[in-house]
Design a protein around this motif. Structure first.
Motif, PDB file in Angstrom:
ATOM      1  N   MET A  99       0.849  -1.172   0.000  1.00  0.00           N
ATOM      2  CA  MET A  99       0.000   0.000   0.000  1.00  0.00           C
ATOM      3  C   MET A  99       0.900   1.242   0.000  1.00  0.00           C
ATOM      4  SD  MET A  99      -2.846   1.178   2.815  1.00  0.00           S
ATOM      5  CE  MET A  99      -3.870  -0.229   2.535  1.00  0.00           C
ATOM      6  N   PRO A 100       0.628   2.175  -0.902  1.00  0.00           N
ATOM      7  CA  PRO A 100       1.449   3.392  -0.946  1.00  0.00           C
ATOM      8  C   PRO A 100       1.347   4.185   0.356  1.00  0.00           C
ATOM      9  CG  PRO A 100       0.010   3.248  -2.880  1.00  0.00           C
ATOM     10  CD  PRO A 100      -0.374   2.142  -1.950  1.00  0.00           C
ATOM     11  N   ARG A 128      -1.925   5.148   3.104  1.00  0.00           N
ATOM     12  CA  ARG A 128      -1.902   4.883   4.547  1.00  0.00           C
ATOM     13  C   ARG A 128      -2.094   6.176   5.331  1.00  0.00           C
ATOM     14  NH1 ARG A 128       2.337   1.192   3.311  1.00  0.00           N
ATOM     15  NH2 ARG A 128       3.828   2.832   3.784  1.00  0.00           N
ATOM     16  N   HIS A 129      -1.446   7.250   4.854  1.00  0.00           N
ATOM     17  CA  HIS A 129      -1.590   8.547   5.523  1.00  0.00           C
ATOM     18  C   HIS A 129      -3.051   9.003   5.483  1.00  0.00           C
ATOM     19  CE1 HIS A 129      -0.796  12.627   6.837  1.00  0.00           C
ATOM     20  NE2 HIS A 129      -1.474  13.049   5.785  1.00  0.00           N
ATOM     21  N   ASP A 130      -3.703   8.853   4.344  1.00  0.00           N
ATOM     22  CA  ASP A 130      -5.107   9.249   4.207  1.00  0.00           C
ATOM     23  C   ASP A 130      -6.003   8.439   5.143  1.00  0.00           C
ATOM     24  OD1 ASP A 130      -4.353  11.075   2.293  1.00  0.00           O
ATOM     25  OD2 ASP A 130      -5.051   9.883   0.595  1.00  0.00           O
ATOM     26  N   GLU A 131      -5.733   7.132   5.262  1.00  0.00           N
ATOM     27  CA  GLU A 131      -6.533   6.285   6.145  1.00  0.00           C
ATOM     28  C   GLU A 131      -6.355   6.692   7.599  1.00  0.00           C
ATOM     29  OE1 GLU A 131      -5.193   2.395   5.114  1.00  0.00           O
ATOM     30  OE2 GLU A 131      -6.353   2.352   3.267  1.00  0.00           O
ATOM     31  N   VAL A 132      -5.129   6.974   7.987  1.00  0.00           N
ATOM     32  CA  VAL A 132      -4.871   7.412   9.357  1.00  0.00           C
ATOM     33  C   VAL A 132      -5.552   8.748   9.611  1.00  0.00           C
ATOM     34  CG1 VAL A 132      -3.067   8.157  10.966  1.00  0.00           C
ATOM     35  CG2 VAL A 132      -2.737   6.089   9.607  1.00  0.00           C
ATOM     36  N   ALA A 133      -5.483   9.652   8.642  1.00  0.00           N
ATOM     37  CA  ALA A 133      -6.134  10.959   8.784  1.00  0.00           C
ATOM     38  C   ALA A 133      -7.643  10.790   8.952  1.00  0.00           C
ATOM     39  CB  ALA A 133      -5.817  11.842   7.579  1.00  0.00           C
ATOM     40  N   THR A 134      -8.230   9.844   8.251  1.00  0.00           N
ATOM     41  CA  THR A 134      -9.661   9.580   8.359  1.00  0.00           C
ATOM     42  C   THR A 134     -10.010   9.069   9.760  1.00  0.00           C
ATOM     43  OG1 THR A 134      -9.849   9.120   6.002  1.00  0.00           O
ATOM     44  CG2 THR A 134     -11.592   8.255   7.406  1.00  0.00           C
ATOM     45  N   VAL A 135      -9.210   8.148  10.271  1.00  0.00           N
ATOM     46  CA  VAL A 135      -9.441   7.631  11.625  1.00  0.00           C
ATOM     47  C   VAL A 135      -9.332   8.766  12.639  1.00  0.00           C
ATOM     48  CG1 VAL A 135      -8.552   6.098  13.434  1.00  0.00           C
ATOM     49  CG2 VAL A 135      -8.735   5.275  11.081  1.00  0.00           C
ATOM     50  N   VAL A 136      -8.354   9.631  12.467  1.00  0.00           N
ATOM     51  CA  VAL A 136      -8.186  10.774  13.372  1.00  0.00           C
ATOM     52  C   VAL A 136      -9.424  11.668  13.312  1.00  0.00           C
ATOM     53  CG1 VAL A 136      -6.864  12.900  13.777  1.00  0.00           C
ATOM     54  CG2 VAL A 136      -5.670  10.737  13.368  1.00  0.00           C
ATOM     55  N   ILE A 187     -17.329  11.530   6.844  1.00  0.00           N
ATOM     56  CA  ILE A 187     -15.879  11.589   7.043  1.00  0.00           C
ATOM     57  C   ILE A 187     -15.207  10.426   6.321  1.00  0.00           C
ATOM     58  CG2 ILE A 187     -14.033  11.333   8.769  1.00  0.00           C
ATOM     59  CD1 ILE A 187     -15.958  12.788  10.758  1.00  0.00           C
ATOM     60  N   VAL A 188     -15.790   9.250   6.461  1.00  0.00           N
ATOM     61  CA  VAL A 188     -15.184   8.041   5.896  1.00  0.00           C
ATOM     62  C   VAL A 188     -15.363   7.967   4.385  1.00  0.00           C
ATOM     63  CG1 VAL A 188     -15.275   5.513   5.922  1.00  0.00           C
ATOM     64  CG2 VAL A 188     -15.425   6.790   8.065  1.00  0.00           C
ATOM     65  N   ASN A 189     -16.526   8.382   3.893  1.00  0.00           N
ATOM     66  CA  ASN A 189     -16.843   8.324   2.458  1.00  0.00           C
ATOM     67  C   ASN A 189     -17.318   9.679   1.958  1.00  0.00           C
ATOM     68  OD1 ASN A 189     -16.424   5.462   2.158  1.00  0.00           O
ATOM     69  ND2 ASN A 189     -18.350   5.167   3.241  1.00  0.00           N
TER      70      ASN A 189
END
Length: 124
Positions: free
Chosen positions: A1-2, A6-14, A111-113
């Motif tokens: 995974m680029p 991963r950064h975008d996914e972490v930002a979404t969780v935050v 936020i997620v979608n």
């Protein structure tokens, strides 16, 4: 995974965690997990919630109270869920989302979608 993905996914969780924190800056993660489990399985009993989260039924009951309209000792709750007596088994409490809970869930989904929420806004 680029790395960017991963950064975008972490930002979404935050962002999701920040949404919970806006409800209450001291909100325990267990309350957030309880809310998400109830949202996934509306109509779940407090006992089933406890089982899924691996916590005592008394803890699940306390979490539901905090997420309900009234917490303990008359303190206002978050009004995201409601627990009602199961008409077939009076000792059993069934938990569902309130209108406020559904609105908060919609905020989390946005936020997620974000693309889905933009499409829904256009079609409304």
């Amino acid at each position: 995974m680029p790395a960017r993905a991963r950064h975008d996914e972490v930002a979404t969780v935050v962002q999701v965690l920040e949404a919970f924190r806006k409800l209450d800056p001291d909100l325990p993660i267990q309350y957030a997990l309880s809310f998400m489990t109830i949202a996934q399985s509306e109509g779940i009993s407090i006992g089933e919630l406890a089982e899924r989260l691996g916590i005592a039924q008394s803890s699940a009951s306390r979490n539901v109270a905090a997420l309900s309209r009234w917490h303990s000792f008359g303190k206002a709750g978050l009004d995201l869920v409601q627990a009602q007596e199961d008409p077939r088994e009076r000792r059993r409490k069934i938990v569902t989302l309130t209108d406020s809970g559904r609105a908060f869930l919609a905020d989390l989904r946005a936020i997620v979608n974000p693309a889905d929420s933009r499409r829904a806004a256009k079609s409304a």
